[in-house]
Design a protein around this motif. Structure first.
Motif, PDB file in Angstrom:
ATOM      1  N   ASN A 135       0.810  -1.218   0.000  1.00  0.00           N
ATOM      2  CA  ASN A 135       0.000   0.000   0.000  1.00  0.00           C
ATOM      3  C   ASN A 135       0.843   1.267   0.000  1.00  0.00           C
ATOM      4  O   ASN A 135       0.338   2.341  -0.337  1.00  0.00           O
ATOM      5  CB  ASN A 135      -0.939   0.012   1.205  1.00  0.00           C
ATOM      6  CG  ASN A 135      -2.087  -0.966   1.043  1.00  0.00           C
ATOM      7  OD1 ASN A 135      -2.640  -1.112  -0.044  1.00  0.00           O
ATOM      8  ND2 ASN A 135      -2.435  -1.655   2.126  1.00  0.00           N
ATOM      9  N   LYS A 190       1.856   1.222  -3.933  1.00  0.00           N
ATOM     10  CA  LYS A 190       0.665   1.325  -4.769  1.00  0.00           C
ATOM     11  C   LYS A 190      -0.564   1.297  -3.862  1.00  0.00           C
ATOM     12  O   LYS A 190      -1.041   0.226  -3.487  1.00  0.00           O
ATOM     13  CB  LYS A 190       0.609   0.181  -5.781  1.00  0.00           C
ATOM     14  CG  LYS A 190      -0.530   0.311  -6.779  1.00  0.00           C
ATOM     15  CD  LYS A 190      -0.497  -0.830  -7.794  1.00  0.00           C
ATOM     16  CE  LYS A 190      -1.655  -0.695  -8.789  1.00  0.00           C
ATOM     17  NZ  LYS A 190      -1.656  -1.817  -9.774  1.00  0.00           N
ATOM     18  N   PRO A 191      -1.047   2.473  -3.463  1.00  0.00           N
ATOM     19  CA  PRO A 191      -2.185   2.525  -2.534  1.00  0.00           C
ATOM     20  C   PRO A 191      -3.365   1.680  -3.023  1.00  0.00           C
ATOM     21  O   PRO A 191      -3.731   1.708  -4.195  1.00  0.00           O
ATOM     22  CB  PRO A 191      -2.533   4.013  -2.508  1.00  0.00           C
ATOM     23  CG  PRO A 191      -1.253   4.704  -2.826  1.00  0.00           C
ATOM     24  CD  PRO A 191      -0.570   3.824  -3.825  1.00  0.00           C
ATOM     25  N   GLY A 192      -3.884   0.897  -2.077  1.00  0.00           N
ATOM     26  CA  GLY A 192      -5.035   0.062  -2.394  1.00  0.00           C
ATOM     27  C   GLY A 192      -4.691  -1.325  -2.882  1.00  0.00           C
ATOM     28  O   GLY A 192      -5.582  -2.164  -3.070  1.00  0.00           O
ATOM     29  N   SER A 193      -3.401  -1.621  -3.060  1.00  0.00           N
ATOM     30  CA  SER A 193      -3.007  -2.929  -3.587  1.00  0.00           C
ATOM     31  C   SER A 193      -2.959  -4.004  -2.515  1.00  0.00           C
ATOM     32  O   SER A 193      -2.938  -5.199  -2.818  1.00  0.00           O
ATOM     33  CB  SER A 193      -1.655  -2.840  -4.284  1.00  0.00           C
ATOM     34  OG  SER A 193      -0.625  -2.494  -3.361  1.00  0.00           O
ATOM     35  N   GLY A 194      -2.918  -3.581  -1.237  1.00  0.00           N
ATOM     36  CA  GLY A 194      -2.832  -4.531  -0.143  1.00  0.00           C
ATOM     37  C   GLY A 194      -1.471  -4.498   0.525  1.00  0.00           C
ATOM     38  O   GLY A 194      -0.544  -3.841   0.053  1.00  0.00           O
ATOM     39  N   CYS A 195      -1.339  -5.218   1.631  1.00  0.00           N
ATOM     40  CA  CYS A 195      -0.090  -5.268   2.399  1.00  0.00           C
ATOM     41  C   CYS A 195       0.344  -6.717   2.532  1.00  0.00           C
ATOM     42  O   CYS A 195      -0.266  -7.494   3.272  1.00  0.00           O
ATOM     43  CB  CYS A 195      -0.285  -4.639   3.778  1.00  0.00           C
ATOM     44  SG  CYS A 195       1.165  -4.755   4.854  1.00  0.00           S
ATOM     45  N   ALA A 210      -3.706  -1.350   7.043  1.00  0.00           N
ATOM     46  CA  ALA A 210      -3.179  -1.094   5.711  1.00  0.00           C
ATOM     47  C   ALA A 210      -1.669  -1.256   5.630  1.00  0.00           C
ATOM     48  O   ALA A 210      -1.128  -1.436   4.535  1.00  0.00           O
ATOM     49  CB  ALA A 210      -3.558   0.316   5.250  1.00  0.00           C
ATOM     50  N   ASP A 228      -5.105   4.730   7.025  1.00  0.00           N
ATOM     51  CA  ASP A 228      -5.513   4.220   5.718  1.00  0.00           C
ATOM     52  C   ASP A 228      -4.673   4.777   4.581  1.00  0.00           C
ATOM     53  O   ASP A 228      -4.927   4.473   3.410  1.00  0.00           O
ATOM     54  CB  ASP A 228      -6.986   4.569   5.462  1.00  0.00           C
ATOM     55  CG  ASP A 228      -7.915   3.868   6.438  1.00  0.00           C
ATOM     56  OD1 ASP A 228      -7.596   2.725   6.856  1.00  0.00           O
ATOM     57  OD2 ASP A 228      -8.962   4.454   6.791  1.00  0.00           O
ATOM     58  N   THR A 229      -3.672   5.602   4.901  1.00  0.00           N
ATOM     59  CA  THR A 229      -2.858   6.244   3.859  1.00  0.00           C
ATOM     60  C   THR A 229      -1.368   6.055   4.149  1.00  0.00           C
ATOM     61  O   THR A 229      -0.641   7.013   4.389  1.00  0.00           O
ATOM     62  CB  THR A 229      -3.192   7.743   3.754  1.00  0.00           C
ATOM     63  OG1 THR A 229      -2.994   8.350   5.054  1.00  0.00           O
ATOM     64  CG2 THR A 229      -4.620   7.962   3.297  1.00  0.00           C
TER      65      THR A 229
END
Length: 319
Positions: A130, A133-138, A156, A199-200
């Protein structure tokens, strides 16, 4: 490494303006972290603004008796400065514990504050992350997480801030000075400088687009015994599993900050007040709400034992 354009800035405001104006631009100082990330295509700046010629390489007294450290003072010069060694010994000890002599010769104060995590999944571009690439997962969550965070993490991201210098600066209550493209200055307490992931996780500091670090200011010396202890897998050139920066006064009071455990240098002021009660009381308060993984749960007792060793060392020095 991808192609990029390059310019040398002549003033802090010009540098900030250039980075703010060109999408994907980045500042370049020592480059000890940025260039490695560019080679791996984790960082892909379109334009580099070289800020090494701005004259921000001096350590000067402040009117209130502290020190103002230019953003591009090298780690080596900062650690060796006689005033730092005499009055802010925890900072010298933390810097010397980090990286190699060659890297310290090149690495800048500002760049050290901004170094990015060493999470192995962040460095592996085949893995979801994340931060990259935000939103791709951890991938670290549910993966191998021995080196990663136990507190201040989120669903996140569980990466840690990797540095040593900032942990000492946190215990000293340093302030980060910045300037933007309009020449407007700002002072940010180091306690607020690094962000928690939430979340960021791609947002790592409170710096605004194009904002340039110009200096770090230390308040007047607070005395006491200064100790920095770093526990790592090998004796040199390794990042902390747990580190402890502490300033302990003769009456047993003091301050303590931890590294290697969170997205930022971890200090809980309410825990400082418990120092006379010992390491167990301090770490219980400092790590309240911790969320360790099966791989890194050992960091909690390790932090307690490391702090106990620091307090014993301080007591011996004060005897």
């Amino acid at each position: 490494m991808r192609s990029f354009t390059y310019e040398r800035a002549s003033s802090p405001a010009q540098a900030a303006g250039a980075v703010g104006r060109v999408q994907g631009a980045r500042f370049l100082a020592g480059g000890t972290n940025l260039l490695d990330l560019m080679k791996l295509e984790i960082e892909t700046p379109t334009h580099l603004v070289d800020v090494q010629d701005l004259g921000l390489d001096k350590i000067e007294k402040t009117p209130d008796g502290g020190l103002r450290i230019g953003a591009f003072v090298s780690n080596t010069a900062l650690a060796a400065d006689s005033r730092i060694r005499r009055d802010y010994g925890v900072l010298t000890r933390a810097i010397v514990a980090g990286a190699s002599g060659q890297l310290r010769n090149k690495a800048s104060v500002a760049g050290n504050l901004l170094q990015r995590t060493r999470c192995p999944y962040f460095y592996d571009t085949n893995q979801p992350c994340n931060k990259r690439k935000p939103g791709s997962g951890c991938a670290a969550i549910g993966g191998y997480s021995r080196q990663l965070g136990v507190i201040g993490t989120s669903d996140a991201c569980i990466a840690t801030y990797p540095g040593d210098m900032a942990v000492a600066m946190r215990v000293l209550d340093a302030t980060v000075e910045t300037v933007d493209a309009q020449g407007r200055a700002r002072a940010v307490p180091i306690a607020d400088f690094h962000a928690l992931w939430g979340d960021t996780p791609q947002v790592e500091t409170v710096l605004r687009p194009g904002e340039l670090i110009t200096a770090v200011t230390l308040p007047r010396p607070i005395g006491g015994t200064h100790v920095y202890r770093k526990v790592r897998d090998r004796a040199s050139y390794a990042f902390a599993l747990v580190s402890v920066a502490a300033v302990v006064q003769r009456d047993g009071t003091g301050r303590v900050a931890f590294g290697g455990v969170a997205p930022k240098p971890w200090r809980v002021e309410a825990a400082d007040a418990l120092l006379p009660q010992g390491a167990k009381a301090v770490t219980a308060r400092a790590f309240a709400g911790a969320r360790p993984t099966a791989d890194n749960g050992f960091k909690l007792p390790l932090a307690e034992r490391t702090l106990a060793a620091v307090l014993a060392q301080a007591k011996g020095a004060l005897a």
